[in-house]
Scaffold this motif. Structure first.
Motif, PDB file in Angstrom:
ATOM      1  N   SER A  23      -9.719  -2.881 -32.314  1.00  0.00           N
ATOM      2  CA  SER A  23      -9.935  -1.621 -32.974  1.00  0.00           C
ATOM      3  C   SER A  23     -10.827  -2.031 -34.330  1.00  0.00           C
ATOM      4  O   SER A  23     -11.266  -3.295 -34.649  1.00  0.00           O
ATOM      5  CB  SER A  23      -9.193  -0.708 -33.217  1.00  0.00           C
ATOM      6  OG  SER A  23      -8.487  -1.357 -34.678  1.00  0.00           O
ATOM      7  N   ARG A  24     -11.643  -0.826 -34.592  1.00  0.00           N
ATOM      8  CA  ARG A  24     -12.660  -0.405 -35.711  1.00  0.00           C
ATOM      9  C   ARG A  24     -11.866  -1.274 -36.548  1.00  0.00           C
ATOM     10  O   ARG A  24     -11.885  -1.683 -37.799  1.00  0.00           O
ATOM     11  CB  ARG A  24     -13.360   0.147 -35.685  1.00  0.00           C
ATOM     12  CG  ARG A  24     -14.725   0.106 -36.890  1.00  0.00           C
ATOM     13  CD  ARG A  24     -14.905   1.764 -36.911  1.00  0.00           C
ATOM     14  NE  ARG A  24     -16.069   1.632 -38.340  1.00  0.00           N
ATOM     15  CZ  ARG A  24     -15.355   1.663 -39.563  1.00  0.00           C
ATOM     16  NH1 ARG A  24     -14.140   1.632 -40.279  1.00  0.00           N
ATOM     17  NH2 ARG A  24     -16.732   1.732 -40.547  1.00  0.00           N
ATOM     18  N   ALA A  25     -10.701  -0.465 -36.825  1.00  0.00           N
ATOM     19  CA  ALA A  25      -9.695  -0.398 -38.613  1.00  0.00           C
ATOM     20  C   ALA A  25      -9.019  -2.117 -38.579  1.00  0.00           C
ATOM     21  O   ALA A  25      -9.551  -2.079 -40.141  1.00  0.00           O
ATOM     22  CB  ALA A  25      -8.308  -0.119 -38.102  1.00  0.00           C
ATOM     23  N   PHE A  26      -9.039  -2.594 -36.710  1.00  0.00           N
ATOM     24  CA  PHE A  26      -8.939  -4.830 -36.710  1.00  0.00           C
ATOM     25  C   PHE A  26      -9.968  -5.186 -37.810  1.00  0.00           C
ATOM     26  O   PHE A  26      -9.851  -5.401 -38.148  1.00  0.00           O
ATOM     27  CB  PHE A  26      -8.497  -4.686 -35.731  1.00  0.00           C
ATOM     28  CG  PHE A  26      -8.586  -6.468 -35.661  1.00  0.00           C
ATOM     29  CD1 PHE A  26      -7.236  -7.218 -36.385  1.00  0.00           C
ATOM     30  CD2 PHE A  26      -9.315  -7.057 -35.150  1.00  0.00           C
ATOM     31  CE1 PHE A  26      -7.527  -8.133 -36.273  1.00  0.00           C
ATOM     32  CE2 PHE A  26      -9.285  -8.346 -35.162  1.00  0.00           C
ATOM     33  CZ  PHE A  26      -7.987  -8.799 -35.345  1.00  0.00           C
ATOM     34  N   TRP A  27     -11.275  -4.711 -37.061  1.00  0.00           N
ATOM     35  CA  TRP A  27     -12.359  -5.102 -37.415  1.00  0.00           C
ATOM     36  C   TRP A  27     -12.345  -4.967 -39.651  1.00  0.00           C
ATOM     37  O   TRP A  27     -12.916  -5.999 -39.953  1.00  0.00           O
ATOM     38  CB  TRP A  27     -13.668  -5.429 -37.131  1.00  0.00           C
ATOM     39  CG  TRP A  27     -13.233  -6.492 -35.584  1.00  0.00           C
ATOM     40  CD1 TRP A  27     -12.523  -5.563 -34.386  1.00  0.00           C
ATOM     41  CD2 TRP A  27     -13.303  -7.955 -35.245  1.00  0.00           C
ATOM     42  NE1 TRP A  27     -12.286  -7.053 -33.227  1.00  0.00           N
ATOM     43  CE2 TRP A  27     -12.700  -8.246 -34.021  1.00  0.00           C
ATOM     44  CE3 TRP A  27     -14.213  -8.330 -36.447  1.00  0.00           C
ATOM     45  CZ2 TRP A  27     -13.102  -9.179 -33.658  1.00  0.00           C
ATOM     46  CZ3 TRP A  27     -13.749  -9.787 -35.446  1.00  0.00           C
ATOM     47  CH2 TRP A  27     -13.344 -10.148 -34.649  1.00  0.00           C
TER      48      TRP A  27
END
Length: 364
Positions: free
Chosen positions: A344-348
């Motif tokens: 996800s965007r949150a991970f990156w």
């Protein structure tokens, strides 16, 4: 420092765009969406005949031996065209082999990728897990046990790069899909078909180390950032074209300030994403220390751009944009698929912050 692509990369991009403009696009995507086919075999032959599958394969293994720049420009063109072929999945597997494969593994698999006979996929997902999570898939005695789903292009592939638990975190393995069970699974993206990969003591070959896995996902993030930029650019062009043609209350809707602002916002997000992606492409090609945070920034910014462009494309089309007959759905569905394709965007975003913190500590 010059971040522009080389003349060879631009020439390859133009050649790919001409072919994909003629043979791919929303009409080709709709044909595959409405069929049971795993991919467009005729288009795949065009891709192979143009030498695109051989672009990154070294000459010693029957390829052309081009640089990571070519991977990036091709990813953008395939993202722009919505091409219903497993090119990007195969490209990611190629990069994994180039990064972590032994000479024996490269000699075994890369010639088939170059001539188009081997289609590959990358299987990391296990539901809603993160790329940083230890996979539940386990390796024992050269065999893997576990389930991967959804796997993009699994129904078309004969080779899979699979993540499994390693001693120091996730690690990569190679699996011949003749020895595994692959079943279709429904996802939001109806053009790039997905599958569930079931491994039950399936023979597998280790591909590098856990450290190689971390390096691989950085490179994959850069490639997928360019794919997202291509999709975002096509969605923006569709929205702007409609705004120039659609007449409401006696004038084209592109003359209204609110519509102009939406189009400008799409352009700004796209150009910001492109700047980050170009930095990532340079770090990828140079194998620079900056690759970790450059890749995370490229991935984050590209997801912002493709999500915004795809959603605003639907909005600017009004009621027609929500219908099955509208092509807006293809960019929206692809944007959602890209948002989950590699975490996800949150991970990156978190990976970006951690990489910057590490860089700052080293510089202190």
């Amino acid at each position: 420092m010059n971040f522009d692509f080389s003349d060879d990369a631009r020439a390859l991009s133009e050649s790919a765009r001409r072919m994909l403009t003629e043979h791919a696009g929303p009409d080709a995507a709709r044909r595959i969406m409405d069929s049971d086919a795993a991919y467009d075999e005729a288009l795949w032959r065009q891709v192979v005949d143009l030498g695109l599958t051989a672009a990154r394969v070294p000459e010693a293994h029957g390829g052309v031996g081009l640089s990571p720049e070519e991977s990036c420009v091709l990813a953008e063109e395939f993202g722009r065209s919505l091409a219903p072929v497993p090119f990007l999945s195969t490209l990611l597997a190629t990069e994994a082999l180039l990064l972590a494969g032994t000479e024996v593994q490269q000699a075994k698999y890369l010639p088939g990728i170059a001539d188009g006979g081997t289609i590959a996929c990358y299987a990391w997902g296990e539901g809603a897990n993160s790329p940083a999570a230890i996979p539940t898939t386990r390796a024992e005695g050269g065999r893997l046990t576990g389930t991967k789903s959804p796997v993009t292009d699994a129904l078309a592939a004969s080779l899979a790069v699979v993540t499994a638990a390693g001693e120091d975190g996730p690690a990569l393995w190679l699996v011949d899909l003749q020895d595994a069970s692959v079943a279709p699974v429904a996802t939001l993206d109806l053009v790039r078909k997905h599958g569930t990969l079931t491994l039950d003591g399936t023979p597998a070959e280790p591909l590098g180390t856990s450290a190689d896995y971390q390096r691989f996902i950085d490179r994959a993030a850069v490639i997928l950032a360019f794919e997202a930029i291509g999709t975002a650019g096509a969605a923006m062009e569709m929205a702007v074209g409609y705004a120039k043609d659609r007449v409401a209350f006696g004038q084209r809707i592109g003359r209204y300030q609110g519509v102009k602002h939406k189009c400008a916002d799409m352009y700004i997000k796209l150009e910001l994403a492109r700047a980050h992606a170009l930095y990532g492409a340079w770090a990828f090609a140079a194998d620079a220390d900056e690759l970790r945070h450059a890749a995370a920034a490229a991935r984050t910014a590209s997801l912002d751009a493709v999500r915004f462009a795809a959603e605003e494309n639907v909005q600017l089309h009004g009621g027609i944009g929500f219908t099955w007959e509208s092509n807006c759905q293809f960019y929206y569905r692809r944007a959602r698929q890209l948002s989950a394709a590699l975490g996800s965007r949150a991970f990156w975003a978190d990976r970006l912050v951690r990489a910057l913190e590490q860089r700052n500590r080293a510089a202190a």
